[in-house]
Design a protein around this motif. Sequence first.
Motif, PDB file in Angstrom:
ATOM      1  N   ARG A  15     -52.344   4.926  84.576  1.00 30.85           N
ATOM      2  CA  ARG A  15     -53.406   4.417  84.576  1.00 30.85           C
ATOM      3  C   ARG A  15     -55.295   4.698  85.342  1.00 30.85           C
ATOM      4  NH1 ARG A  15     -54.052   6.449  91.130  1.00 30.85           N
ATOM      5  NH2 ARG A  15     -53.064   8.454  91.034  1.00 30.85           N
ATOM      6  N   GLN A  16     -55.254   3.025  85.280  1.00 31.35           N
ATOM      7  CA  GLN A  16     -56.960   3.133  84.965  1.00 31.35           C
ATOM      8  C   GLN A  16     -57.211   2.949  86.602  1.00 31.35           C
ATOM      9  OE1 GLN A  16     -58.874   3.206  82.062  1.00 31.35           O
ATOM     10  NE2 GLN A  16     -56.817   3.317  81.236  1.00 31.35           N
ATOM     11  N   VAL A  17     -58.706   4.160  86.685  1.00 28.21           N
ATOM     12  CA  VAL A  17     -58.936   4.478  87.783  1.00 28.21           C
ATOM     13  C   VAL A  17     -60.863   4.422  87.639  1.00 28.21           C
ATOM     14  CG1 VAL A  17     -59.323   6.237  89.654  1.00 28.21           C
ATOM     15  CG2 VAL A  17     -57.555   5.283  88.801  1.00 28.21           C
ATOM     16  N   ARG A  18     -61.831   3.532  87.779  1.00 28.15           N
ATOM     17  CA  ARG A  18     -63.524   3.717  87.817  1.00 28.15           C
ATOM     18  C   ARG A  18     -63.292   4.324  86.186  1.00 28.15           C
ATOM     19  NH1 ARG A  18     -65.088   7.640  93.002  1.00 28.15           N
ATOM     20  NH2 ARG A  18     -62.716   8.049  93.019  1.00 28.15           N
ATOM     21  N   GLY A  19     -62.594   2.912  85.690  1.00 30.15           N
ATOM     22  CA  GLY A  19     -63.329   3.362  83.913  1.00 30.15           C
ATOM     23  C   GLY A  19     -62.391   4.534  83.253  1.00 30.15           C
ATOM     24  N   HIS A  20     -61.330   5.325  83.934  1.00 32.86           N
ATOM     25  CA  HIS A  20     -61.308   7.006  83.065  1.00 32.86           C
ATOM     26  C   HIS A  20     -59.491   6.241  83.337  1.00 32.86           C
ATOM     27  CE1 HIS A  20     -64.499   8.779  84.699  1.00 32.86           C
ATOM     28  NE2 HIS A  20     -64.090   9.920  83.476  1.00 32.86           N
ATOM     29  N   THR A  21     -58.791   7.142  82.908  1.00 32.85           N
ATOM     30  CA  THR A  21     -57.530   6.404  82.619  1.00 32.85           C
ATOM     31  C   THR A  21     -56.821   8.154  82.896  1.00 32.85           C
ATOM     32  OG1 THR A  21     -57.684   5.809  79.877  1.00 32.85           O
ATOM     33  CG2 THR A  21     -55.330   6.778  80.227  1.00 32.85           C
ATOM     34  N   VAL A  22     -56.002   7.537  83.793  1.00 32.79           N
ATOM     35  CA  VAL A  22     -55.607   9.311  85.063  1.00 32.79           C
ATOM     36  C   VAL A  22     -54.124   9.383  83.913  1.00 32.79           C
ATOM     37  CG1 VAL A  22     -54.890   9.991  87.046  1.00 32.79           C
ATOM     38  CG2 VAL A  22     -57.377   8.286  86.075  1.00 32.79           C
ATOM     39  N   LEU A  23     -53.391  10.076  83.673  1.00 33.25           N
ATOM     40  CA  LEU A  23     -52.575  10.953  83.467  1.00 33.25           C
ATOM     41  C   LEU A  23     -51.968  11.491  84.604  1.00 33.25           C
ATOM     42  CD1 LEU A  23     -53.171  11.679  79.909  1.00 33.25           C
ATOM     43  CD2 LEU A  23     -52.055   9.590  80.398  1.00 33.25           C
ATOM     44  N   GLU A  24     -50.951  10.620  85.265  1.00 32.37           N
ATOM     45  CA  GLU A  24     -49.827  11.675  86.263  1.00 32.37           C
ATOM     46  C   GLU A  24     -49.064  12.658  85.955  1.00 32.37           C
ATOM     47  OE1 GLU A  24     -47.807  10.309  90.011  1.00 32.37           O
ATOM     48  OE2 GLU A  24     -50.959   9.509  90.202  1.00 32.37           O
ATOM     49  N   PHE A  25     -49.552  13.838  85.443  1.00 32.88           N
ATOM     50  CA  PHE A  25     -48.334  14.226  84.937  1.00 32.88           C
ATOM     51  C   PHE A  25     -47.026  14.574  87.105  1.00 32.88           C
ATOM     52  CE2 PHE A  25     -49.626  16.947  81.368  1.00 32.88           C
ATOM     53  CZ  PHE A  25     -50.353  15.797  80.718  1.00 32.88           C
ATOM     54  N   ARG A  26     -45.133  14.607  86.716  1.00 30.12           N
ATOM     55  CA  ARG A  26     -44.933  14.365  87.941  1.00 30.12           C
ATOM     56  C   ARG A  26     -43.265  15.613  87.755  1.00 30.12           C
ATOM     57  NH1 ARG A  26     -43.824   8.799  90.397  1.00 30.12           N
ATOM     58  NH2 ARG A  26     -45.811   8.290  91.175  1.00 30.12           N
ATOM     59  N   GLY A  27     -42.606  16.080  88.724  1.00 32.83           N
ATOM     60  CA  GLY A  27     -42.174  16.803  88.007  1.00 32.83           C
ATOM     61  C   GLY A  27     -42.494  17.664  87.336  1.00 32.83           C
ATOM     62  N   GLU A  28     -40.980  18.307  86.911  1.00 34.83           N
ATOM     63  CA  GLU A  28     -41.038  19.438  86.102  1.00 34.83           C
ATOM     64  C   GLU A  28     -41.473  19.006  84.695  1.00 34.83           C
ATOM     65  OE1 GLU A  28     -36.658  21.034  86.524  1.00 34.83           O
ATOM     66  OE2 GLU A  28     -36.517  21.191  88.178  1.00 34.83           O
ATOM     67  N   ILE A  29     -42.434  19.769  83.779  1.00 39.72           N
ATOM     68  CA  ILE A  29     -43.027  20.159  82.454  1.00 39.72           C
ATOM     69  C   ILE A  29     -42.739  20.935  82.181  1.00 39.72           C
ATOM     70  CG2 ILE A  29     -45.516  19.606  81.583  1.00 39.72           C
ATOM     71  CD1 ILE A  29     -44.549  17.540  83.999  1.00 39.72           C
ATOM     72  N   ASP A  30     -41.353  21.154  81.331  1.00 36.40           N
ATOM     73  CA  ASP A  30     -40.543  21.414  80.330  1.00 36.40           C
ATOM     74  C   ASP A  30     -41.392  21.137  79.411  1.00 36.40           C
ATOM     75  OD1 ASP A  30     -38.935  20.065  80.493  1.00 36.40           O
ATOM     76  OD2 ASP A  30     -37.254  21.105  81.560  1.00 36.40           O
ATOM     77  N   ILE A  31     -39.977  22.032  77.698  1.00 40.40           N
ATOM     78  CA  ILE A  31     -40.785  21.503  76.348  1.00 40.40           C
ATOM     79  C   ILE A  31     -39.647  19.822  76.628  1.00 40.40           C
ATOM     80  CG2 ILE A  31     -37.859  22.280  75.944  1.00 40.40           C
ATOM     81  CD1 ILE A  31     -39.696  23.392  72.691  1.00 40.40           C
ATOM     82  N   ALA A  32     -38.595  19.181  77.228  1.00 41.63           N
ATOM     83  CA  ALA A  32     -38.072  17.921  77.198  1.00 41.63           C
ATOM     84  C   ALA A  32     -39.400  16.850  77.833  1.00 41.63           C
ATOM     85  CB  ALA A  32     -37.310  18.125  77.594  1.00 41.63           C
ATOM     86  N   ALA A  33     -39.843  17.493  78.715  1.00 41.38           N
ATOM     87  CA  ALA A  33     -41.307  16.074  79.721  1.00 41.38           C
ATOM     88  C   ALA A  33     -41.898  16.914  78.447  1.00 41.38           C
ATOM     89  CB  ALA A  33     -41.878  17.052  80.693  1.00 41.38           C
ATOM     90  N   ALA A  34     -42.489  17.621  77.692  1.00 42.15           N
ATOM     91  CA  ALA A  34     -43.468  17.585  76.944  1.00 42.15           C
ATOM     92  C   ALA A  34     -43.382  16.755  75.495  1.00 42.15           C
ATOM     93  CB  ALA A  34     -43.660  18.610  76.582  1.00 42.15           C
TER      94      ALA A  34
END
Length: 130
Positions: A15-34
């Motif tokens: 999402r965009q917030v105040r001119g920045h792109t915010v990447l919100e990672f969620r849940g389990e960040i493992d090799i498949a998610a990456a």
Amino acid sequence: MRYEPAPLTRHLRVRQVRGHTVLEFRGEIDIAAAAEMAPHLDMATAEPDARVVIDLTRVEFFDCSGLRLLYRARHRTADGTGGLHLVCAHPLILRMLRITGLSRLLPPWPTLDAAMEAASEQPESASGPA
């Protein structure tokens, strides 16, 4: 009611917030998610003036695949005129960042508001919180 865009993958919302792109990672960040997330991260950091915030607030599990994503984002934004900020308050993830030395390259902020404030007040090359 505020509209929130649907996640691009079940592990990432952008999402965009105040001119920045915010990447919100969620849940389990493992090799498949990456593997799912990498193309979206590359798109967000493609421009030399990209202003990106990676938010780990909603992460439940984070392994070396997640660290690789952070290093990748840091590398892709390091020489540009934009900047990269990290939001993280999870004790185990903070420990991983410290042990690997990534916290020196990409200092974590405790909240999105703190990261956004720092991004607007400090030059992009300045260090994070004390």
